[in-house]
Design an enzyme around this catalytic site. Structure first.
Site, PDB file in Angstrom:
ATOM      1  CB  SER A 148      -0.832   0.189   1.368  1.00 38.11           C
ATOM      2  OG  SER A 148      -1.378   1.084   1.448  1.00 38.11           O
ATOM      3  CE1 TYR A 161      -4.099  -2.179   5.145  1.00 37.03           C
ATOM      4  CE2 TYR A 161      -3.181  -0.138   4.633  1.00 37.03           C
ATOM      5  CZ  TYR A 161      -3.627  -1.346   4.261  1.00 37.03           C
ATOM      6  OH  TYR A 161      -3.804  -1.764   2.997  1.00 37.03           O
TER       7      TYR A 161
HETATM    8  P1  NDP Z   1     -11.166  -6.609   0.469  1.00 38.71           P
HETATM    9  O1  NDP Z   1     -11.671  -6.757   1.768  1.00 38.71           O
HETATM   10  O2  NDP Z   1     -12.264  -6.680  -0.575  1.00 38.71           O
HETATM   11  O3  NDP Z   1     -10.313  -7.914   0.310  1.00 38.71           O
HETATM   12  C1  NDP Z   1      -9.342  -8.616   1.167  1.00 38.71           C
HETATM   13  C2  NDP Z   1      -9.146  -9.921   0.737  1.00 38.71           C
HETATM   14  O4  NDP Z   1      -8.411 -10.643   1.848  1.00 38.71           O
HETATM   15  C3  NDP Z   1     -10.505 -10.697   0.960  1.00 38.71           C
HETATM   16  O5  NDP Z   1     -10.577 -11.555  -0.356  1.00 38.71           O
HETATM   17  C4  NDP Z   1     -10.401 -11.576   2.299  1.00 38.71           C
HETATM   18  O6  NDP Z   1     -11.143 -13.067   1.848  1.00 38.71           O
HETATM   19  C5  NDP Z   1      -8.999 -11.820   2.383  1.00 38.71           C
HETATM   20  N1  NDP Z   1      -8.775 -12.215   3.818  1.00 38.71           N
HETATM   21  C6  NDP Z   1      -8.842 -11.479   4.722  1.00 38.71           C
HETATM   22  N2  NDP Z   1      -8.557 -11.961   5.712  1.00 38.71           N
HETATM   23  C7  NDP Z   1      -7.990 -13.016   5.456  1.00 38.71           C
HETATM   24  C8  NDP Z   1      -7.348 -14.266   6.357  1.00 38.71           C
HETATM   25  N3  NDP Z   1      -7.448 -14.300   7.446  1.00 38.71           N
HETATM   26  N4  NDP Z   1      -6.837 -15.162   5.525  1.00 38.71           N
HETATM   27  C9  NDP Z   1      -7.213 -15.419   4.110  1.00 38.71           C
HETATM   28  N5  NDP Z   1      -7.503 -14.343   3.358  1.00 38.71           N
HETATM   29  C10 NDP Z   1      -8.106 -13.211   4.117  1.00 38.71           C
HETATM   30  O7  NDP Z   1     -10.131  -5.486   0.372  1.00 38.71           O
HETATM   31  P2  NDP Z   1      -9.111  -5.163  -1.001  1.00 38.71           P
HETATM   32  O8  NDP Z   1      -9.245  -5.897  -2.193  1.00 38.71           O
HETATM   33  O9  NDP Z   1      -9.125  -3.679  -1.039  1.00 38.71           O
HETATM   34  O10 NDP Z   1      -7.703  -5.577  -0.293  1.00 38.71           O
HETATM   35  C11 NDP Z   1      -6.850  -6.431  -1.083  1.00 38.71           C
HETATM   36  C12 NDP Z   1      -5.157  -6.119  -0.858  1.00 38.71           C
HETATM   37  O11 NDP Z   1      -5.178  -4.484  -1.322  1.00 38.71           O
HETATM   38  C13 NDP Z   1      -4.926  -5.942   0.785  1.00 38.71           C
HETATM   39  O12 NDP Z   1      -3.884  -6.522   1.212  1.00 38.71           O
HETATM   40  C14 NDP Z   1      -4.954  -4.217   1.034  1.00 38.71           C
HETATM   41  O13 NDP Z   1      -4.220  -3.899   1.991  1.00 38.71           O
HETATM   42  C15 NDP Z   1      -4.283  -3.937  -0.258  1.00 38.71           C
HETATM   43  N6  NDP Z   1      -4.731  -2.325  -0.551  1.00 38.71           N
HETATM   44  C16 NDP Z   1      -6.003  -1.988  -0.930  1.00 38.71           C
HETATM   45  C17 NDP Z   1      -6.349  -0.644  -0.956  1.00 38.71           C
HETATM   46  C18 NDP Z   1      -7.683   0.082  -1.030  1.00 38.71           C
HETATM   47  O14 NDP Z   1      -7.698   1.236  -1.145  1.00 38.71           O
HETATM   48  N7  NDP Z   1      -8.686  -0.885  -1.030  1.00 38.71           N
HETATM   49  C19 NDP Z   1      -5.037   0.444  -1.020  1.00 38.71           C
HETATM   50  C20 NDP Z   1      -4.033  -0.318  -1.046  1.00 38.71           C
HETATM   51  C21 NDP Z   1      -3.715  -1.516  -0.663  1.00 38.71           C
HETATM   52  P3  NDP Z   1     -11.883 -13.617   2.742  1.00 38.71           P
HETATM   53  O15 NDP Z   1     -12.781 -12.672   3.868  1.00 38.71           O
HETATM   54  O16 NDP Z   1     -12.955 -14.493   1.837  1.00 38.71           O
HETATM   55  O17 NDP Z   1     -11.030 -14.415   3.629  1.00 38.71           O
END
Ligand code: NDP
Length: 252
Positions: A148, A161
């Site tokens: 990020s 975070y």
């Molecule tokens: P989402 O919340 O939509 O996606 C997060 C994903 O992580 C989900 O698919 C969730 O799946 C999975 N996840 C969460 N906890 C666990 C766990 N314990 N084990 C396995 N999988 C897990 O958000 P984003 O798509 O935005 O996030 C994706 C990445 O992008 C993250 O690393 C985030 O930090 C990064 N990011 C996002 C930004 C934004 O503005 N959105 C900006 C910069 C970086 P499930 O719940 O089914 O396990």
């Protein structure tokens, strides 16, 4: 189809929503054998069905879905053996899964700091270690980590975070230097805001779900545009750090 990526085995964490879902579409469309992982079985099944129905002309391999909770690193070696039993190797590992956090340091329980680090950092480290030997043995691979802008710059109310993303950046920078001779590429992606439910799924200082969509989300990039940029960069086998431009509303 992308001839450079056609037939490559790609494992994506957090493929059940947001950026991970968009990455699943982008790698699948490129002709990859995708392995979609997350905790929510129903959402993974939905993403798999969407891949099959929305891209019927891709001459491709059926997507595989596997349940994985990154906060349980003790399960990861067993899980990696299951994956390797299906495809024999993983060419591209996309460490995308992550959780966000909202809270001030003084009112945040240490357990919350540990929870964020467990998923964003230790889970990612464990998964990377589980697949690294096969990449080195096969003489090549590409590891992508979704960090990020907060892996570079820490904002207030985001200590756990930002710390977890800074840790990822350092870990993968060190690994990239170690792997220089092994032909395993390492890319750290540092995006600004993306229009996903990340803040809805964030954890607060007391360990509750934040459950709100931040106003800033709307100013963000589409998950598809970020995913396409990442796939193009992997196809070029570049280790360049892809930084999506910052949101106009993120005042840095
Ligand atoms: P989402 O919340 O939509 O996606 C997060 C994903 O992580 C989900 O698919 C969730 O799946 C999975 N996840 C969460 N906890 C666990 C766990 N314990 N084990 C396995 N999988 C897990 O958000 P984003 O798509 O935005 O996030 C994706 C990445 O992008 C993250 O690393 C985030 O930090 C990064 N990011 C996002 C930004 C934004 O503005 N959105 C900006 C910069 C970086 P499930 O719940 O089914 O396990």
């Amino acid at each position: 189809t992308n001839f450079k990526l056609q037939g490559k085995v790609v494992l994506i964490t957090g493929a059940s929503s947001g950026l991970g879902e968009a990455l699943a579409h982008a790698f699948y469309k490129a002709g990859c054998k995708v392995i979609l992982t997350a905790r929510r079985e129903k959402e993974l099944a939905r993403v798999k069905n969407d891949l099959l129905s929305l891209h019927p002309t891709v001459p491709t391999y059926p997507p595989v879905t596997l349940l994985l909770d990154l906060s349980k690193p003790e399960d990861i070696p067993k899980y990696a053996s299951e994956v390797l039993a299906i495809h024999k190797n993983v060419d591209i590992l996309v460490n995308n899964a992550g959780i966000s956090y909202r809270g001030d340091v003084m009112s945040t329980k240490v357990e919350v700091d540990e929870q964020v680090m467990a998923v964003n950092y230790f889970g990612t480290v464990a998964l990377t270690k589980a697949f690294l030997p096969c990449m080195v043995a096969q003489g090549g691979g590409h590891i992508v980590a979704i960090s990020s802008v907060q892996g570079r710059i820490a904002l207030p109310q985001r200590s756990a975070y930002a710390a977890s993303k800074h840790a990822l950046q350092a870990f993968f920078d060190s690994l990239r230097a170690e792997l220089a001779a092994a032909n395993v590429k390492v890319t750290v992606v540092s995006p600004g805001y993306i229009r996903t439910n990340l803040s809805l799924n964030a954890v607060t200082g007391s360990g509750e779900l934040y459950g709100e969509l931040d106003e800033t989300t709307a100013s963000g990039y589409s998950p598809e545009s970020v995913a396409n940029k990442i796939v193009a960069s992997v196809a070029r086998e570049k280790e360049e750090v892809v930084i999506a431009p910052l949101s106009a509303r993120l005042a840095i």
